[in-house]
Design a protein around this motif. Structure first.
Motif, mmCIF file in Angstrom:
data_model
loop_
_atom_site.group_PDB
_atom_site.id
_atom_site.type_symbol
_atom_site.label_atom_id
_atom_site.label_comp_id
_atom_site.label_asym_id
_atom_site.label_seq_id
_atom_site.Cartn_x
_atom_site.Cartn_y
_atom_site.Cartn_z
ATOM 1 N N GLY A 63 0.806 -1.221 0.000
ATOM 2 C CA GLY A 63 0.000 0.000 0.000
ATOM 3 C C GLY A 63 0.828 1.255 0.000
ATOM 4 N N PHE A 64 2.008 1.212 0.645
ATOM 5 C CA PHE A 64 2.834 2.413 0.760
ATOM 6 C C PHE A 64 4.227 2.225 0.191
ATOM 7 C CE2 PHE A 64 -0.150 3.533 4.327
ATOM 8 C CZ PHE A 64 -0.724 4.596 3.660
ATOM 9 N N ASN A 65 4.384 1.289 -0.746
ATOM 10 C CA ASN A 65 5.624 1.324 -1.497
ATOM 11 C C ASN A 65 5.504 2.442 -2.530
ATOM 12 O OD1 ASN A 65 4.140 0.276 -3.670
ATOM 13 N ND2 ASN A 65 4.738 -1.838 -3.207
ATOM 14 N N ALA A 66 6.553 2.662 -3.314
ATOM 15 C CA ALA A 66 6.551 3.809 -4.224
ATOM 16 C C ALA A 66 5.398 3.743 -5.224
ATOM 17 C CB ALA A 66 7.892 3.881 -4.958
ATOM 18 N N LEU A 67 5.161 2.563 -5.777
ATOM 19 C CA LEU A 67 4.086 2.420 -6.759
ATOM 20 C C LEU A 67 2.715 2.552 -6.102
ATOM 21 C CD1 LEU A 67 3.525 1.886 -9.748
ATOM 22 C CD2 LEU A 67 3.404 -0.555 -9.217
ATOM 23 N N GLY A 68 2.572 2.029 -4.871
ATOM 24 C CA GLY A 68 1.313 2.153 -4.152
ATOM 25 C C GLY A 68 0.973 3.599 -3.850
ATOM 26 N N ILE A 69 1.970 4.361 -3.401
ATOM 27 C CA ILE A 69 1.751 5.784 -3.124
ATOM 28 C C ILE A 69 1.367 6.519 -4.406
ATOM 29 C CG2 ILE A 69 2.913 7.919 -2.434
ATOM 30 C CD1 ILE A 69 4.546 6.245 -0.461
ATOM 31 N N ARG A 70 2.062 6.218 -5.497
ATOM 32 C CA ARG A 70 1.771 6.862 -6.788
ATOM 33 C C ARG A 70 0.329 6.590 -7.230
ATOM 34 N NH1 ARG A 70 3.998 8.212 -11.972
ATOM 35 N NH2 ARG A 70 3.003 7.113 -13.700
ATOM 36 N N ASN A 71 -0.081 5.339 -7.181
ATOM 37 C CA ASN A 71 -1.417 4.972 -7.659
ATOM 38 C C ASN A 71 -2.512 5.447 -6.715
ATOM 39 O OD1 ASN A 71 -0.387 3.726 -9.944
ATOM 40 N ND2 ASN A 71 -0.217 1.733 -8.942
ATOM 41 N N ASN A 72 -2.286 5.338 -5.403
ATOM 42 C CA ASN A 72 -3.302 5.761 -4.442
ATOM 43 C C ASN A 72 -3.583 7.252 -4.549
ATOM 44 O OD1 ASN A 72 -3.620 3.173 -3.435
ATOM 45 N ND2 ASN A 72 -2.164 3.455 -1.769
ATOM 46 N N PHE A 73 -2.515 8.043 -4.650
ATOM 47 C CA PHE A 73 -2.719 9.490 -4.689
ATOM 48 C C PHE A 73 -3.186 9.973 -6.057
ATOM 49 C CE2 PHE A 73 -0.632 9.516 -0.615
ATOM 50 C CZ PHE A 73 -1.235 10.583 0.018
ATOM 51 N N ARG A 74 -3.076 9.129 -7.063
ATOM 52 C CA ARG A 74 -3.704 9.467 -8.341
ATOM 53 C C ARG A 74 -5.222 9.455 -8.171
ATOM 54 N NH1 ARG A 74 -4.841 5.171 -13.052
ATOM 55 N NH2 ARG A 74 -5.586 6.565 -14.659
ATOM 56 N N VAL A 75 -5.752 8.396 -7.558
ATOM 57 C CA VAL A 75 -7.199 8.292 -7.325
ATOM 58 C C VAL A 75 -7.666 9.414 -6.407
ATOM 59 C CG1 VAL A 75 -9.018 6.836 -6.371
ATOM 60 C CG2 VAL A 75 -7.162 5.795 -7.677
ATOM 61 N N ILE A 76 -6.915 9.661 -5.347
ATOM 62 C CA ILE A 76 -7.286 10.698 -4.380
ATOM 63 C C ILE A 76 -7.289 12.077 -5.028
ATOM 64 C CG2 ILE A 76 -6.504 11.888 -2.290
ATOM 65 C CD1 ILE A 76 -5.473 9.143 -1.315
ATOM 66 N N ALA A 77 -6.254 12.379 -5.814
ATOM 67 C CA ALA A 77 -6.136 13.709 -6.414
ATOM 68 C C ALA A 77 -7.248 13.967 -7.412
ATOM 69 C CB ALA A 77 -4.773 13.850 -7.085
ATOM 70 N N GLN A 78 -7.563 12.965 -8.254
ATOM 71 C CA GLN A 78 -8.616 13.168 -9.238
ATOM 72 C C GLN A 78 -9.968 13.390 -8.575
ATOM 73 O OE1 GLN A 78 -8.375 9.825 -11.941
ATOM 74 N NE2 GLN A 78 -6.702 10.714 -13.095
ATOM 75 N N LEU A 79 -10.269 12.600 -7.539
ATOM 76 C CA LEU A 79 -11.514 12.824 -6.803
ATOM 77 C C LEU A 79 -11.465 14.161 -6.076
ATOM 78 C CD1 LEU A 79 -14.239 11.966 -5.625
ATOM 79 C CD2 LEU A 79 -12.997 10.702 -3.854
ATOM 80 N N GLY A 80 -10.289 14.516 -5.551
ATOM 81 C CA GLY A 80 -10.152 15.755 -4.799
ATOM 82 C C GLY A 80 -10.448 16.991 -5.622
ATOM 83 N N ILE A 81 -10.137 16.947 -6.907
ATOM 84 C CA ILE A 81 -10.381 18.107 -7.769
ATOM 85 C C ILE A 81 -11.870 18.443 -7.805
ATOM 86 C CG2 ILE A 81 -10.309 18.916 -10.162
ATOM 87 C CD1 ILE A 81 -7.680 17.326 -10.468
#
Length: 531
Positions: A63-81
């Protein structure tokens, strides 16, 4: 003697009384969401650690390896907009249920303009060969740049946002009904447009997906070859790649060689370790079989081998060739389409390179770099959130938004342009939906009518979880950000919990949403002095 006491009703003077040191902090609507966010972070960090491994480091899990952080915050950022826009509109006392459809509409407009160009056509009735409609083209732009495609799309989406806001303030009809109609109208219009523009001659119905767009963000200016896609440049014949390499400064070649050598040595070391792990796994499997069959002598032999460790030959690192250096150089060429890269590219690449080459953390199971960086959507979300914070907390417009949602009649009596406030916020939701769509189109080079489905409800839920009161007048940008993170992390965390279906996150979010609504209303009443 009756010693029972009755609770005294709260007096207005109580608000001026001495308060405990933590009262101001605990009365903030963001406190509850912050606690839930910390809980979800801990859950995701703990449960994403591979089975059979023990670690107190939450970053050791998937969940918090580099790829997990990248993918998780992609979903969060798009919803956040879109959650920011939905939250500010709710603070002003209105809803917009057309946001999700607006995302699909904006993405479709952008993709079709980029693929087939843009034209203004005036339809007219023709009777030649029978009754039918024809079109007169006023002008046409065949090759549309990313910036122009975004601006044209914004003209359409902002106009629709203005129309919805105007209908709400002029008719007095609930924004729920008006934007619900907008939801169906836009979704239907999007599907009709997709099928009309995206239909092959031998098809009776067109596709609802626009594909085959070029990877615009990765169009680069290759020395001696002009503009072309990055992958196409790396696929050039070897002699042409060597010709490109001849134009590269010696210092750059030396730096690229050093990095490629480091990567190859790391890959070789990881392959060696993987071979050793496979050997150990084979011995452990044989040991289990020997124990099951009762072969004590074989158990003893295998146990000693496992304890002594295995000795596997080291994998030889691959030599760095001139072709490898040429391809690595092509990866460093700056894009020729900065607008497309702004929306669909990556950010924080130097940080992720540092985590790989220096910290030795951003490494996948094969020794290569795990994640190139964070998606640009995170930067866009941050910029919009910062601007929203300044407007809501530091300007007169922010006071107008709060007063419009808090007490509409009082706001009008005090000269607040409530109609302009509401129409502007409806247009802002259309703007944020367009930014969401731009991120998706330029990131994956495709568009689909299903994009944005249910995002309007997710955005409202994220805002409410973050402390926004549905009746209007209360809420903060910080709370909306926390609510968005909770929504995004919950989606991932529950998929890692053993014995629980991943879709259980919807049950959890439903409970959190209702709880947040009650808590927000309680805080509002306390602030207003009603309890």
């Amino acid at each position: 003697m009756n010693t029972s006491t009755t609770k005294k009703p709260r007096q207005e003077s109580d608000r001026q009384g001495e308060k405990k040191w933590y009262s101001a902090f605990m009365s903030r609507p963001e406190v509850g969401p912050f606690g839930v966010m910390v809980l979800l972070f801990c859950m995701l960090g703990y449960f994403s650690i591979p089975e059979g491994q023990f670690s107190l480091n939450p970053f050791s899990g998937e969940g918090f390896n580099a790829l997990g952080i990248r993918n998780n915050f992609r979903v969060i950022a798009q919803l956040g907009i879109v959650a920011l826009a939905a939250g500010m509109l709710i603070i002003a006392g209105e809803f917009d249920l057309s946001v999700g459809s607006m995302i699909g509409f904006a993405g479709g407009c952008m993709a079709m303009i980029l693929k087939w160009g843009f034209a203004v056509v005036i339809p007219y009735i023709s009777f030649e060969g029978g009754f039918h409609f024809e079109g007169f083209t006023l002008f046409k732009i065949q090759d549309v740049s990313p910036l122009l495609a975004i601006l044209i799309t914004l003209c359409m989406t902002l106009s629709f946002g203005w129309i919805q806001g105007w209908i709400v303030v002029k008719s007095g009809i609930s924004s729920f009904i008006v934007t619900l109609g907008g939801l169906f109208f836009l979704r239907g219009l999007t599907e009709v447009s997709y099928r009309a523009f995206n239909r092959a001659p031998d098809q009776t119905a067109g596709s609802t997906t626009v594909t085959d767009l070029p990877d615009i963000k990765n169009i680069i200016n290759v020395p001696g070859h002009g503009e072309m896609e990055r992958d196409a440049a790396k696929s050039l014949p070897n002699d042409q790649l060597l010709e490109i390499l001849s134009t590269v400064p010696a210092s750059t070649v030396a730096k690229l060689t050093e990095r490629l050598t480091y990567v190859n040595e790391k890959v070789a070391a990881y392959k060696t370790a993987m071979n050793a792990e496979k050997m150990i796994a084979t011995l452990e499997k044989s040991l289990a079989g020997a124990k099951k069959s009762g072969n004590d002598s074989m158990v003893e032999i295998l146990t000693k081998k496992i304890e002594a460790g295995v000795n596997v030959p080291d994998v030889v690192a691959k030599a760095v060739t001139d072709i490898d250096i040429a391809k690595a150089y092509i990866d460093t060429i700056v894009t020729a389409r900065p607008v497309a890269n702004f929306f669909g590219g990556d950010i924080m690449e130097p940080v992720f390179n540092w985590l790989y080459y220096t910290v030795d953390w951003n490494v996948n199971n094969f020794g290569n770099i795990f994640a190139k960086g964070m998606y640009s959507a995170l930067m866009i979300w941050g910029l919009i959130a910062f601007i929203c914070y300044l407007i809501l907390s530091k300007t007169q417009a922010g006071n107008w938004i709060y007063s419009t949602g808090g007490n509409l009649n009082a706001a009008k009596a005090n000269g607040v342009p409530t109609n302009k406030v509401k129409i502007s916020l409806f247009m802002f939701t259309a703007f944020c939906a367009t930014m969401f769509a731009a991120c998706q189109v330029f990131e994956v080079n495709t568009a689909d009518t299903a994009k944005g489905n249910l995002k309007e409800l997710e955005a409202i839920a994220a805002a409410v979880i973050g402390g926004v009161v549905l009746t209007g007048g209360f809420g903060t940008i910080g709370g909306i950000i926390l609510g968005t993170i909770i929504f995004g992390i919950a989606k991932e965390a529950f998929f890692y919990i053993p014995g629980i279906d991943g879709s259980f996150y919807r049950v959890f979010l439903g409970a959190v949403l209702v709880t947040a609504a009650f808590t927000n209303e309680n805080i509002r009443k306390r602030i207003m002095g009603n309890i």
